[in-house]
Design a protein around this motif. Structure first.
Motif, PDB file in Angstrom:
ATOM      1  N   VAL A  96      13.999 -35.789   3.856  1.00 40.54           N
ATOM      2  CA  VAL A  96      14.668 -36.469   4.962  1.00 40.54           C
ATOM      3  C   VAL A  96      14.914 -37.923   4.599  1.00 40.54           C
ATOM      4  CG1 VAL A  96      13.659 -34.946   6.701  1.00 40.54           C
ATOM      5  CG2 VAL A  96      12.482 -37.078   6.100  1.00 40.54           C
ATOM      6  N   LEU A  97      15.842 -38.550   5.331  1.00 39.83           N
ATOM      7  CA  LEU A  97      16.116 -39.975   5.169  1.00 39.83           C
ATOM      8  C   LEU A  97      15.374 -40.752   6.250  1.00 39.83           C
ATOM      9  CD1 LEU A  97      19.971 -39.989   4.466  1.00 39.83           C
ATOM     10  CD2 LEU A  97      18.091 -40.080   2.815  1.00 39.83           C
ATOM     11  N   VAL A  98      14.725 -41.840   5.841  1.00 36.77           N
ATOM     12  CA  VAL A  98      13.990 -42.692   6.775  1.00 36.77           C
ATOM     13  C   VAL A  98      14.469 -44.124   6.584  1.00 36.77           C
ATOM     14  CG1 VAL A  98      11.734 -43.489   7.562  1.00 36.77           C
ATOM     15  CG2 VAL A  98      11.982 -41.171   6.630  1.00 36.77           C
ATOM     16  N   TYR A  99      15.015 -44.718   7.658  1.00 41.46           N
ATOM     17  CA  TYR A  99      15.446 -46.109   7.565  1.00 41.46           C
ATOM     18  C   TYR A  99      14.224 -47.006   7.730  1.00 41.46           C
ATOM     19  CZ  TYR A  99      17.708 -50.546   8.147  1.00 41.46           C
ATOM     20  OH  TYR A  99      18.065 -51.858   7.975  1.00 41.46           O
ATOM     21  N   LEU A 100      13.882 -47.702   6.655  1.00 38.21           N
ATOM     22  CA  LEU A 100      12.702 -48.554   6.629  1.00 38.21           C
ATOM     23  C   LEU A 100      12.871 -49.515   5.463  1.00 38.21           C
ATOM     24  CD1 LEU A 100       9.984 -48.669   8.230  1.00 38.21           C
ATOM     25  CD2 LEU A 100       8.991 -47.297   6.394  1.00 38.21           C
ATOM     26  N   ASP A 101      12.524 -50.776   5.660  1.00 40.67           N
ATOM     27  CA  ASP A 101      12.659 -51.747   4.578  1.00 40.67           C
ATOM     28  C   ASP A 101      11.867 -51.300   3.355  1.00 40.67           C
ATOM     29  OD1 ASP A 101      14.348 -53.375   5.912  1.00 40.67           O
ATOM     30  OD2 ASP A 101      12.874 -54.884   6.461  1.00 40.67           O
ATOM     31  N   GLU A 102      12.507 -51.403   2.200  1.00 39.68           N
ATOM     32  CA  GLU A 102      11.874 -50.954   0.962  1.00 39.68           C
ATOM     33  C   GLU A 102      10.606 -51.732   0.642  1.00 39.68           C
ATOM     34  OE1 GLU A 102      14.934 -49.702  -2.228  1.00 39.68           O
ATOM     35  OE2 GLU A 102      16.003 -51.148  -0.966  1.00 39.68           O
ATOM     36  N   GLU A 103      10.518 -52.971   1.120  1.00 36.86           N
ATOM     37  CA  GLU A 103       9.332 -53.787   0.831  1.00 36.86           C
ATOM     38  C   GLU A 103       8.070 -53.249   1.496  1.00 36.86           C
ATOM     39  OE1 GLU A 103       9.352 -57.086   4.419  1.00 36.86           O
ATOM     40  OE2 GLU A 103      10.178 -57.651   2.476  1.00 36.86           O
ATOM     41  N   LEU A 104       8.241 -52.387   2.500  1.00 36.75           N
ATOM     42  CA  LEU A 104       7.089 -51.901   3.257  1.00 36.75           C
ATOM     43  C   LEU A 104       6.392 -50.718   2.592  1.00 36.75           C
ATOM     44  CD1 LEU A 104       8.550 -52.087   6.885  1.00 36.75           C
ATOM     45  CD2 LEU A 104       7.165 -53.790   5.680  1.00 36.75           C
ATOM     46  N   VAL A 105       7.068 -50.068   1.651  1.00 35.54           N
ATOM     47  CA  VAL A 105       6.490 -48.895   0.999  1.00 35.54           C
ATOM     48  C   VAL A 105       6.661 -49.016  -0.512  1.00 35.54           C
ATOM     49  CG1 VAL A 105       6.916 -47.397   2.985  1.00 35.54           C
ATOM     50  CG2 VAL A 105       8.636 -47.579   1.174  1.00 35.54           C
ATOM     51  N   GLU A 106       6.036 -48.095  -1.236  1.00 37.78           N
ATOM     52  CA  GLU A 106       6.134 -48.070  -2.688  1.00 37.78           C
ATOM     53  C   GLU A 106       6.673 -46.712  -3.123  1.00 37.78           C
ATOM     54  OE1 GLU A 106       2.574 -50.017  -4.675  1.00 37.78           O
ATOM     55  OE2 GLU A 106       1.823 -49.748  -2.632  1.00 37.78           O
ATOM     56  N   GLN A 107       7.569 -46.732  -4.107  1.00 33.77           N
ATOM     57  CA  GLN A 107       8.115 -45.489  -4.631  1.00 33.77           C
ATOM     58  C   GLN A 107       7.004 -44.628  -5.227  1.00 33.77           C
ATOM     59  OE1 GLN A 107      11.306 -44.280  -4.564  1.00 33.77           O
ATOM     60  NE2 GLN A 107      11.970 -46.031  -3.330  1.00 33.77           N
ATOM     61  N   ASP A 108       7.149 -43.315  -5.048  1.00 35.59           N
ATOM     62  CA  ASP A 108       6.229 -42.308  -5.584  1.00 35.59           C
ATOM     63  C   ASP A 108       4.845 -42.352  -4.939  1.00 35.59           C
ATOM     64  OD1 ASP A 108       8.155 -41.305  -7.423  1.00 35.59           O
ATOM     65  OD2 ASP A 108       7.725 -42.988  -8.763  1.00 35.59           O
ATOM     66  N   GLU A 109       4.717 -43.072  -3.818  1.00 36.04           N
ATOM     67  CA  GLU A 109       3.466 -43.059  -3.064  1.00 36.04           C
ATOM     68  C   GLU A 109       3.633 -42.176  -1.830  1.00 36.04           C
ATOM     69  OE1 GLU A 109       0.580 -44.222  -3.850  1.00 36.04           O
ATOM     70  OE2 GLU A 109       1.150 -45.347  -5.652  1.00 36.04           O
ATOM     71  N   THR A 110       2.506 -41.736  -1.272  1.00 36.07           N
ATOM     72  CA  THR A 110       2.512 -40.797  -0.150  1.00 36.07           C
ATOM     73  C   THR A 110       2.064 -41.501   1.125  1.00 36.07           C
ATOM     74  OG1 THR A 110       2.044 -38.962  -1.653  1.00 36.07           O
ATOM     75  CG2 THR A 110       1.615 -38.592   0.687  1.00 36.07           C
ATOM     76  N   TYR A 111       2.766 -41.201   2.222  1.00 35.65           N
ATOM     77  CA  TYR A 111       2.516 -41.850   3.504  1.00 35.65           C
ATOM     78  C   TYR A 111       2.506 -40.809   4.619  1.00 35.65           C
ATOM     79  CZ  TYR A 111       3.727 -46.118   0.967  1.00 35.65           C
ATOM     80  OH  TYR A 111       3.760 -47.144   0.061  1.00 35.65           O
ATOM     81  N   VAL A 112       1.955 -41.222   5.762  1.00 33.81           N
ATOM     82  CA  VAL A 112       2.111 -40.455   6.993  1.00 33.81           C
ATOM     83  C   VAL A 112       3.224 -41.131   7.785  1.00 33.81           C
ATOM     84  CG1 VAL A 112       1.046 -39.681   9.138  1.00 33.81           C
ATOM     85  CG2 VAL A 112      -0.301 -39.739   7.021  1.00 33.81           C
ATOM     86  N   PHE A 113       4.310 -40.404   8.018  1.00 37.63           N
ATOM     87  CA  PHE A 113       5.469 -40.942   8.726  1.00 37.63           C
ATOM     88  C   PHE A 113       5.513 -40.402  10.151  1.00 37.63           C
ATOM     89  CE2 PHE A 113       6.779 -41.221   4.277  1.00 37.63           C
ATOM     90  CZ  PHE A 113       7.336 -42.491   4.217  1.00 37.63           C
ATOM     91  N   PHE A 114       5.753 -41.307  11.096  1.00 37.54           N
ATOM     92  CA  PHE A 114       5.972 -40.948  12.494  1.00 37.54           C
ATOM     93  C   PHE A 114       7.486 -41.026  12.719  1.00 37.54           C
ATOM     94  CE2 PHE A 114       1.643 -42.131  12.125  1.00 37.54           C
ATOM     95  CZ  PHE A 114       0.941 -41.478  13.128  1.00 37.54           C
ATOM     96  N   LEU A 115       8.155 -39.883  12.702  1.00 40.47           N
ATOM     97  CA  LEU A 115       9.607 -39.823  12.595  1.00 40.47           C
ATOM     98  C   LEU A 115      10.287 -39.771  13.959  1.00 40.47           C
ATOM     99  CD1 LEU A 115       9.950 -37.258   9.671  1.00 40.47           C
ATOM    100  CD2 LEU A 115      10.027 -39.762   9.537  1.00 40.47           C
ATOM    101  N   GLU A 116      11.087 -40.798  14.226  1.00 40.30           N
ATOM    102  CA  GLU A 116      11.911 -40.837  15.434  1.00 40.30           C
ATOM    103  C   GLU A 116      13.370 -40.632  15.041  1.00 40.30           C
ATOM    104  OE1 GLU A 116      13.307 -43.896  19.001  1.00 40.30           O
ATOM    105  OE2 GLU A 116      11.814 -44.532  17.523  1.00 40.30           O
ATOM    106  N   PRO A 117      14.057 -39.627  15.590  1.00 35.41           N
ATOM    107  CA  PRO A 117      15.453 -39.387  15.207  1.00 35.41           C
ATOM    108  C   PRO A 117      16.359 -40.548  15.606  1.00 35.41           C
ATOM    109  CG  PRO A 117      14.529 -37.507  16.402  1.00 35.41           C
ATOM    110  CD  PRO A 117      13.564 -38.635  16.569  1.00 35.41           C
ATOM    111  N   PHE A 118      17.256 -40.928  14.707  1.00 39.29           N
ATOM    112  CA  PHE A 118      18.335 -41.864  15.024  1.00 39.29           C
ATOM    113  C   PHE A 118      19.628 -41.121  14.727  1.00 39.29           C
ATOM    114  CE2 PHE A 118      21.308 -45.294  14.710  1.00 39.29           C
ATOM    115  CZ  PHE A 118      20.843 -46.238  15.605  1.00 39.29           C
ATOM    116  N   ASP A 119      20.257 -40.634  15.773  1.00 37.45           N
ATOM    117  CA  ASP A 119      21.347 -39.676  15.615  1.00 37.45           C
ATOM    118  C   ASP A 119      22.635 -40.272  16.148  1.00 37.45           C
ATOM    119  OD1 ASP A 119      22.609 -37.367  14.966  1.00 37.45           O
ATOM    120  OD2 ASP A 119      21.715 -36.142  16.534  1.00 37.45           O
TER     121      ASP A 119
END
Length: 290
Positions: A96-119
Protein backbone atom coordinates in the motif's frame (compact mmCIF):
# COMPACT_ATOMS: atom_id res chain seq x y z
CA UNK A 1 -12.96 12.25 1.40
CA UNK A 2 -11.20 12.53 4.75
CA UNK A 3 -10.37 16.00 6.05
CA UNK A 4 -8.97 15.77 9.57
CA UNK A 5 -5.40 16.51 10.62
CA UNK A 6 -4.24 16.60 7.00
CA UNK A 7 -5.89 18.60 4.21
CA UNK A 8 -5.10 18.78 0.51
CA UNK A 9 -3.26 22.07 0.98
CA UNK A 10 -1.23 20.79 3.93
CA UNK A 11 0.18 17.87 1.92
CA UNK A 12 2.92 20.16 0.67
CA UNK A 13 3.31 22.52 3.62
CA UNK A 14 6.43 21.95 5.70
CA UNK A 15 7.69 24.11 8.53
CA UNK A 16 10.10 23.49 11.42
CA UNK A 17 8.32 23.22 14.74
CA UNK A 18 8.04 21.33 17.99
CA UNK A 19 4.64 19.93 18.88
CA UNK A 20 3.93 19.03 22.48
CA UNK A 21 1.22 16.46 23.15
CA UNK A 22 -0.53 15.85 26.45
CA UNK A 23 -2.13 12.53 25.76
CA UNK A 24 -3.56 11.15 28.97
CA UNK A 25 -7.19 10.17 28.51
CA UNK A 26 -9.02 8.49 31.37
CA UNK A 27 -11.42 6.76 28.96
CA UNK A 28 -8.56 4.77 27.42
CA UNK A 29 -7.34 1.59 29.08
CA UNK A 30 -4.12 2.15 27.15
CA UNK A 31 -2.30 5.46 27.58
CA UNK A 32 0.17 7.10 25.22
CA UNK A 33 3.37 8.42 26.75
CA UNK A 34 3.96 12.17 26.60
CA UNK A 35 6.27 13.05 23.73
CA UNK A 36 7.85 16.36 22.73
CA UNK A 37 7.93 15.40 19.06
CA UNK A 38 10.64 17.11 17.00
CA UNK A 39 10.32 17.10 13.20
CA UNK A 40 9.85 19.38 10.19
CA UNK A 41 6.29 18.21 9.61
CA UNK A 42 3.47 20.70 9.98
CA UNK A 43 0.71 18.74 11.70
CA UNK A 44 -2.78 20.21 12.01
CA UNK A 45 -4.40 18.75 15.11
CA UNK A 46 -8.11 19.14 15.66
CA UNK A 47 -8.31 16.91 18.71
CA UNK A 48 -6.19 15.41 21.45
CA UNK A 49 -4.06 12.51 20.31
CA UNK A 50 -5.09 9.35 22.16
CA UNK A 51 -5.19 5.69 21.29
CA UNK A 52 -8.97 5.96 20.93
CA UNK A 53 -8.65 8.81 18.43
CA UNK A 54 -6.05 6.85 16.44
CA UNK A 55 -8.34 3.84 16.23
CA UNK A 56 -11.35 6.01 15.41
CA UNK A 57 -9.58 7.26 12.28
CA UNK A 58 -7.86 4.02 11.27
CA UNK A 59 -9.53 1.45 9.04
CA UNK A 60 -6.60 -0.91 9.40
CA UNK A 61 -3.61 -1.47 11.66
CA UNK A 62 -0.80 -3.40 10.00
CA UNK A 63 2.78 -4.49 10.44
CA UNK A 64 4.62 -3.38 7.32
CA UNK A 65 8.10 -2.89 5.90
CA UNK A 66 9.04 0.32 4.05
CA UNK A 67 10.27 -0.93 0.67
CA UNK A 68 10.45 2.24 -1.42
CA UNK A 69 8.73 5.46 -2.46
CA UNK A 70 6.46 6.54 -5.29
CA UNK A 71 5.23 9.95 -6.42
CA UNK A 72 1.60 10.97 -6.04
CA UNK A 73 0.57 12.92 -9.16
CA UNK A 74 4.21 12.81 -10.19
CA UNK A 75 5.20 15.16 -7.36
CA UNK A 76 4.40 14.18 -3.77
CA UNK A 77 6.47 11.26 -2.39
CA UNK A 78 4.58 8.48 -0.64
CA UNK A 79 5.96 5.37 1.02
CA UNK A 80 5.50 1.93 -0.49
CA UNK A 81 4.76 -0.40 2.42
CA UNK A 82 4.82 -4.18 2.10
CA UNK A 83 2.31 -5.55 4.59
CA UNK A 84 3.52 -8.47 6.69
CA UNK A 85 0.53 -8.81 9.01
CA UNK A 86 -2.94 -7.33 9.50
CA UNK A 87 -3.57 -6.64 13.18
CA UNK A 88 -6.90 -4.91 12.63
CA UNK A 89 -9.04 -4.46 9.53
CA UNK A 90 -8.09 -5.30 5.95
CA UNK A 91 -6.44 -3.68 2.93
CA UNK A 92 -7.10 -4.43 -0.74
CA UNK A 93 -3.44 -5.05 -1.56
CA UNK A 94 -0.39 -6.51 0.14
CA UNK A 95 1.57 -3.38 -0.79
CA UNK A 96 0.00 0.00 0.00
CA UNK A 97 0.95 3.66 -0.34
CA UNK A 98 1.27 5.73 2.84
CA UNK A 99 1.67 9.50 2.69
CA UNK A 100 4.23 10.29 5.37
CA UNK A 101 7.38 12.40 5.40
CA UNK A 102 10.38 10.27 4.51
CA UNK A 103 12.36 11.73 7.41
CA UNK A 104 10.03 10.01 9.88
CA UNK A 105 10.86 6.46 8.80
CA UNK A 106 13.79 4.44 7.49
CA UNK A 107 13.86 2.33 4.34
CA UNK A 108 13.81 -1.46 4.86
CA UNK A 109 12.66 -1.05 8.48
CA UNK A 110 9.42 -2.46 9.89
CA UNK A 111 6.70 -0.38 11.56
CA UNK A 112 3.19 -0.65 12.93
CA UNK A 113 1.03 1.60 10.73
CA UNK A 114 -2.36 2.99 11.74
CA UNK A 115 -3.87 3.42 8.27
CA UNK A 116 -6.49 6.07 7.57
CA UNK A 117 -7.83 6.08 3.98
CA UNK A 118 -7.36 9.26 1.96
CA UNK A 119 -9.58 8.69 -1.03
CA UNK A 120 -9.75 11.48 -3.58
CA UNK A 121 -9.97 11.22 -7.40
CA UNK A 122 -7.73 14.30 -7.56
CA UNK A 123 -4.86 11.88 -6.96
CA UNK A 124 -3.88 9.14 -9.40
CA UNK A 125 -3.55 6.59 -6.61
CA UNK A 126 -5.50 5.63 -3.52
CA UNK A 127 -3.32 6.03 -0.44
CA UNK A 128 -3.38 6.02 3.34
CA UNK A 129 -2.35 8.44 6.05
CA UNK A 130 -0.54 7.59 9.27
CA UNK A 131 -0.55 10.19 12.02
CA UNK A 132 2.88 11.90 11.74
CA UNK A 133 3.23 12.18 15.52
CA UNK A 134 2.68 8.47 16.18
CA UNK A 135 5.42 6.55 14.36
CA UNK A 136 5.84 3.07 15.85
CA UNK A 137 8.91 1.04 14.95
CA UNK A 138 8.97 -2.72 15.47
CA UNK A 139 12.26 -4.12 16.79
CA UNK A 140 13.46 -7.69 16.19
CA UNK A 141 12.81 -8.55 19.85
CA UNK A 142 9.07 -7.81 19.43
CA UNK A 143 9.45 -4.46 21.22
CA UNK A 144 7.61 -1.34 20.03
CA UNK A 145 9.32 2.07 19.99
CA UNK A 146 7.79 5.48 19.29
CA UNK A 147 9.74 8.08 17.33
CA UNK A 148 10.70 11.03 19.52
CA UNK A 149 13.19 12.99 17.39
CA UNK A 150 13.09 12.61 13.60
CA UNK A 151 16.52 14.21 13.13
CA UNK A 152 18.40 12.29 15.80
CA UNK A 153 16.30 9.14 15.26
CA UNK A 154 15.68 8.70 18.97
CA UNK A 155 12.80 6.63 20.31
CA UNK A 156 10.99 5.81 23.52
CA UNK A 157 8.27 3.43 24.63
CA UNK A 158 4.88 4.38 23.12
CA UNK A 159 2.64 3.41 26.05
CA UNK A 160 2.65 4.09 29.78
CA UNK A 161 1.56 0.50 30.48
CA UNK A 162 4.65 -1.65 29.88
CA UNK A 163 2.66 -4.74 28.85
CA UNK A 164 1.46 -2.97 25.69
CA UNK A 165 4.94 -2.02 24.47
CA UNK A 166 5.33 -5.30 22.60
CA UNK A 167 3.64 -6.35 19.39
CA UNK A 168 2.02 -9.26 21.23
CA UNK A 169 0.61 -6.98 23.93
CA UNK A 170 -0.70 -4.41 21.44
CA UNK A 171 -2.37 -7.08 19.31
CA UNK A 172 -4.06 -8.57 22.36
CA UNK A 173 -5.38 -5.18 23.47
CA UNK A 174 -6.79 -4.36 20.03
CA UNK A 175 -8.42 -7.77 19.61
CA UNK A 176 -10.05 -7.58 23.04
CA UNK A 177 -11.13 -3.93 23.07
CA UNK A 178 -11.60 -2.53 19.54
CA UNK A 179 -14.69 -3.36 17.52
CA UNK A 180 -14.06 -4.26 13.86
CA UNK A 181 -15.06 -1.89 11.06
CA UNK A 182 -16.43 -2.87 7.65
CA UNK A 183 -13.79 -3.00 4.89
CA UNK A 184 -13.15 0.33 3.18
CA UNK A 185 -14.18 0.43 -0.49
CA UNK A 186 -12.18 2.98 -2.55
CA UNK A 187 -13.81 5.07 -5.26
CA UNK A 188 -13.43 3.54 -8.74
CA UNK A 189 -10.22 4.28 -10.60
CA UNK A 190 -12.03 4.06 -13.91
CA UNK A 191 -15.51 3.32 -15.28
CA UNK A 192 -15.10 2.06 -18.83
CA UNK A 193 -18.81 1.86 -19.61
CA UNK A 194 -19.64 5.43 -20.69
CA UNK A 195 -23.33 5.09 -19.85
CA UNK A 196 -22.43 3.97 -16.33
CA UNK A 197 -19.90 6.80 -16.03
CA UNK A 198 -22.56 9.33 -17.02
CA UNK A 199 -25.13 7.78 -14.66
CA UNK A 200 -22.65 7.95 -11.76
CA UNK A 201 -21.92 11.64 -12.47
CA UNK A 202 -24.02 14.59 -11.31
CA UNK A 203 -22.48 16.98 -13.84
CA UNK A 204 -21.10 16.33 -17.33
CA UNK A 205 -19.82 19.31 -19.30
CA UNK A 206 -17.20 20.56 -21.73
CA UNK A 207 -14.99 23.38 -20.48
CA UNK A 208 -11.94 25.46 -21.28
CA UNK A 209 -9.54 26.35 -18.48
CA UNK A 210 -8.96 30.09 -18.26
CA UNK A 211 -6.73 30.34 -15.19
CA UNK A 212 -4.74 27.92 -13.06
CA UNK A 213 -3.78 28.62 -9.45
CA UNK A 214 -1.18 25.94 -8.89
CA UNK A 215 -0.97 24.55 -5.35
CA UNK A 216 1.53 21.81 -6.10
CA UNK A 217 -0.01 18.53 -7.19
CA UNK A 218 -3.52 20.04 -7.09
CA UNK A 219 -4.74 23.26 -8.72
CA UNK A 220 -7.74 25.55 -8.37
CA UNK A 221 -9.04 26.57 -11.80
CA UNK A 222 -11.24 29.23 -13.37
CA UNK A 223 -13.09 27.91 -16.40
CA UNK A 224 -15.63 28.66 -19.10
CA UNK A 225 -18.46 26.22 -19.78
CA UNK A 226 -18.74 25.48 -23.50
CA UNK A 227 -21.53 22.93 -23.30
CA UNK A 228 -23.47 21.12 -20.57
CA UNK A 229 -24.65 17.54 -21.05
CA UNK A 230 -25.94 16.80 -17.54
CA UNK A 231 -26.67 19.01 -14.54
CA UNK A 232 -25.45 22.60 -14.20
CA UNK A 233 -21.80 23.49 -13.70
CA UNK A 234 -21.51 26.41 -11.26
CA UNK A 235 -18.69 25.11 -9.08
CA UNK A 236 -16.43 27.65 -7.41
CA UNK A 237 -12.84 26.70 -6.55
CA UNK A 238 -12.88 23.65 -8.79
CA UNK A 239 -9.96 21.38 -7.84
CA UNK A 240 -8.18 19.43 -10.57
CA UNK A 241 -4.91 17.46 -10.72
CA UNK A 242 -2.15 19.84 -11.86
CA UNK A 243 -0.37 17.35 -14.11
CA UNK A 244 -3.51 16.70 -16.18
CA UNK A 245 -4.42 20.27 -17.14
CA UNK A 246 -2.98 23.24 -19.00
CA UNK A 247 -3.94 26.86 -19.63
CA UNK A 248 -6.59 27.23 -22.38
CA UNK A 249 -6.98 23.45 -22.55
CA UNK A 250 -10.39 22.05 -23.50
CA UNK A 251 -11.84 19.10 -21.58
CA UNK A 252 -14.90 16.94 -21.08
CA UNK A 253 -15.41 16.72 -17.32
CA UNK A 254 -17.44 14.30 -15.19
CA UNK A 255 -18.16 15.49 -11.64
CA UNK A 256 -19.85 13.97 -8.62
CA UNK A 257 -20.85 15.60 -5.33
CA UNK A 258 -19.22 13.88 -2.37
CA UNK A 259 -19.70 15.08 1.20
CA UNK A 260 -20.51 18.60 -0.03
CA UNK A 261 -17.56 18.80 -2.45
CA UNK A 262 -17.53 18.54 -6.22
CA UNK A 263 -14.93 16.01 -7.33
CA UNK A 264 -14.07 14.03 -10.43
CA UNK A 265 -16.23 10.90 -10.65
CA UNK A 266 -13.22 8.60 -11.18
CA UNK A 267 -9.45 8.93 -10.97
CA UNK A 268 -8.49 8.20 -14.56
CA UNK A 269 -11.28 8.87 -17.05
CA UNK A 270 -13.30 11.83 -15.76
CA UNK A 271 -11.17 14.57 -17.34
CA UNK A 272 -10.81 14.00 -21.07
CA UNK A 273 -8.64 16.38 -23.10
CA UNK A 274 -9.24 17.11 -26.79
CA UNK A 275 -5.77 15.61 -27.27
CA UNK A 276 -6.81 12.33 -25.64
CA UNK A 277 -6.93 9.40 -28.05
CA UNK A 278 -10.42 8.53 -26.75
CA UNK A 279 -11.80 12.08 -26.96
CA UNK A 280 -13.90 11.36 -30.06
CA UNK A 281 -15.61 8.39 -28.38
CA UNK A 282 -16.45 10.47 -25.30
CA UNK A 283 -17.68 13.58 -27.13
CA UNK A 284 -19.79 11.49 -29.51
CA UNK A 285 -21.40 9.68 -26.59
CA UNK A 286 -22.19 12.73 -24.41
CA UNK A 287 -23.52 14.71 -27.37
CA UNK A 288 -25.85 11.81 -28.11
CA UNK A 289 -27.30 12.06 -24.58
CA UNK A 290 -28.70 15.58 -25.02
Amino acid sequence: MKKKWLSLASLGFLSALIIVFFVINKKDKITLTEVNMVSSTMGVLEKELTFSSLMEDANAVVVGKVVGTTLLNGEKPALSVKIQEHIYGETDDDTVLVYLDEELVEQDETYVFFLEPFDSPIYDDFFYLNHPEFIIKLEENNQLLRLKDAFEKTYEQPFVETKYNTLTGLKQYIHENIKPKPPYVPIPSEINDLQELMDESDIVAEITIDKIENEGSVSVVDYTVLETYKGKLHVEDLLLPSHKIKQNGQYIIFLKKDDGEWLLTTRHNSLISTNDENYYDYITFVQGQK
